[in-house]
Design an enzyme around this catalytic site. Structure first.
Site, PDB file in Angstrom:
ATOM      1  CG  ASP A 135      -2.057   0.936   1.143  1.00  0.00           C
ATOM      2  OD1 ASP A 135      -2.285   1.492   0.054  1.00  0.00           O
ATOM      3  OD2 ASP A 135      -2.747   1.136   2.162  1.00  0.00           O
TER       4      ASP A 135
ATOM      5  CG  ASN B  24       2.004   1.510  -5.155  1.00  0.00           C
ATOM      6  OD1 ASN B  24       2.921   1.343  -4.390  1.00  0.00           O
ATOM      7  ND2 ASN B  24       1.476   0.541  -5.887  1.00  0.00           N
TER       8      ASN B  24
ATOM      9  NE  ARG C 224      -1.461   6.703   1.328  1.00  0.00           N
ATOM     10  CZ  ARG C 224      -1.511   5.816   2.302  1.00  0.00           C
ATOM     11  NH1 ARG C 224      -1.246   6.181   3.535  1.00  0.00           N
ATOM     12  NH2 ARG C 224      -1.827   4.566   2.045  1.00  0.00           N
TER      13      ARG C 224
ATOM     14  CD  GLU D 243     -13.130  -5.455  -1.733  1.00  0.00           C
ATOM     15  OE1 GLU D 243     -11.911  -5.718  -1.687  1.00  0.00           O
ATOM     16  OE2 GLU D 243     -14.010  -6.328  -1.632  1.00  0.00           O
ATOM     17  CG  ASN D 244      -7.794  -2.359  -5.570  1.00  0.00           C
ATOM     18  OD1 ASN D 244      -6.849  -3.114  -5.443  1.00  0.00           O
ATOM     19  ND2 ASN D 244      -8.087  -1.440  -4.635  1.00  0.00           N
TER      20      ASN D 244
HETATM   21  C1  FPP Z   1      -2.248   0.163  -3.137  1.00  0.00           C
HETATM   22  O1  FPP Z   1      -1.680   1.458  -3.051  1.00  0.00           O
HETATM   23  C2  FPP Z   1      -1.687  -0.507  -4.276  1.00  0.00           C
HETATM   24  C3  FPP Z   1      -2.389  -1.102  -5.260  1.00  0.00           C
HETATM   25  C4  FPP Z   1      -3.866  -1.144  -5.304  1.00  0.00           C
HETATM   26  C5  FPP Z   1      -1.705  -1.714  -6.414  1.00  0.00           C
HETATM   27  C6  FPP Z   1      -0.553  -2.596  -6.068  1.00  0.00           C
HETATM   28  C7  FPP Z   1       0.278  -2.748  -7.261  1.00  0.00           C
HETATM   29  C8  FPP Z   1       1.637  -2.713  -7.279  1.00  0.00           C
HETATM   30  C9  FPP Z   1       2.478  -2.631  -6.099  1.00  0.00           C
HETATM   31  C10 FPP Z   1       2.383  -2.718  -8.525  1.00  0.00           C
HETATM   32  C11 FPP Z   1       2.205  -3.819  -9.451  1.00  0.00           C
HETATM   33  C12 FPP Z   1       2.316  -5.174  -8.895  1.00  0.00           C
HETATM   34  C13 FPP Z   1       2.773  -6.208  -9.614  1.00  0.00           C
HETATM   35  C14 FPP Z   1       2.641  -7.579  -9.113  1.00  0.00           C
HETATM   36  C15 FPP Z   1       3.435  -6.021 -10.894  1.00  0.00           C
HETATM   37  P1  FPP Z   1      -2.618   2.721  -3.252  1.00  0.00           P
HETATM   38  O2  FPP Z   1      -2.589   3.080  -4.688  1.00  0.00           O
HETATM   39  O3  FPP Z   1      -3.967   2.439  -2.713  1.00  0.00           O
HETATM   40  O4  FPP Z   1      -1.872   3.788  -2.430  1.00  0.00           O
HETATM   41  P2  FPP Z   1      -2.532   5.009  -1.643  1.00  0.00           P
HETATM   42  O5  FPP Z   1      -3.251   4.401  -0.470  1.00  0.00           O
HETATM   43  O6  FPP Z   1      -1.357   5.822  -1.235  1.00  0.00           O
HETATM   44  O7  FPP Z   1      -3.434   5.729  -2.580  1.00  0.00           O
END
Ligand code: FPP
Length: 244
Positions: A22, A24, A26, A69-70
């Protein structure tokens, strides 16, 4: 140049580590960039963490890439993530095969693009005889959805007379889960400062140890994984039993 993922095997590594990657969005926001910029940085971190986990002696690593949920995210972000998964498979296949990584995917594939499903199937097949770390990638995965799908399969077996209702117990249901061939996670890590499990491996994590850390996923390092595993080694897991 020193290898940032170089770690030594631990005396007592957790057998199965699961990670909620989690932060990415931010991470990208802090740099004034679109959310997908953070997901790309996060994907680069996956390779390092797989290498580090193998080096530490972790046998199973499961990562949460996309939840049921994404889909609520914008169409641009969802399409970008799906594209990123395709690119990850295309770019990483050779290195995963050569490094003896056994790859599996969990989650419901029905909503995924046909091309992505083919790439996932192909990668699973190409690595099925590998004997190194077992990497499981959760895409369109939700713990409740998984239990509901498993229950449906179990009910079909009961209806077909293959299973007696009286024989359904804690050992039976997990045989229908996506994770049927995997051991339960020992350590679940969530990055980015959120202390919740967000529908990840609900059944399987009943006795897992948890680590909630502030680091945003694109900043997570091999050294941090090592530190968390060392701290795991000092925990007293009692599975409901009394303190020794
Ligand atoms: C949550 O961070 C992250 C995700 C929903 C996506 C996860 C994907 C990756 C790490 C990259 C790709 C993975 C592979 C296997 C190639 P968020 O975007 O909800 O962060 P936030 O809470 O800061 O908005």
């Amino acid at each position: 140049m020193p290898n940032p993922t170089a770690v030594a095997p631990l005396a007592k590594a957790p057998n199965h580590v699961a990670i909620i990657m989690d932060g990415n969005g931010r991470w990208a926001q802090a740099r004034g960039r679109p959310r997908l910029f953070g997901h790309h940085a996060g994907a680069r971190r996956v390779r390092e963490v797989v290498e580090a986990a193998a080096g530490l002696g972790i046998r199973y690593l499961t990562i949460f890439a996309f939840s049921t949920e994404n889909w609520k995210r914008t169409q641009v972000e969802v399409a970008g993530l799906m594209n990123l998964f395709r690119r990850y498979i295309l770019h990483e296949t050779r290195s995963l095969v050569e490094n003896d990584v056994r790859v599996r995917f969990i989650g419901d594939r029905v909503k995924l693009d046909q091309k992505l499903i083919e790439l996932m199937d192909e990668l699973e097949t190409l690595t099925e005889t590998n004997d190194g770390i077992h990497l499981t990638i959760a895409i369109n995965y939700g713990g409740r959805d998984e239990v509901a799908r498993a229950t449906k399969l179990l009910a079909e077996d009961v209806a077909a007379g293959k299973l007696a209702p009286a024989d359904v117990d804690e050992e039976t249901l997990p045989r229908y889960l996506d994770t049927r061939v995997l051991p339960d996670p020992d350590l679940v890590i969530r990055t980015s400062g959120e202390a919740r499990i967000s529908n990840f491996l609900l059944w399987q994590s009943a006795y897992a140890e948890y680590e909630f850390i502030d680091t945003l996923w694109p900043d997570f390092t091999a050294q941090e994984l090592e530190t968390l595993c060392q701290s795991y080694a000092s925990r007293d897991r009692r599975y409901g039993g009394a303190r020794a």
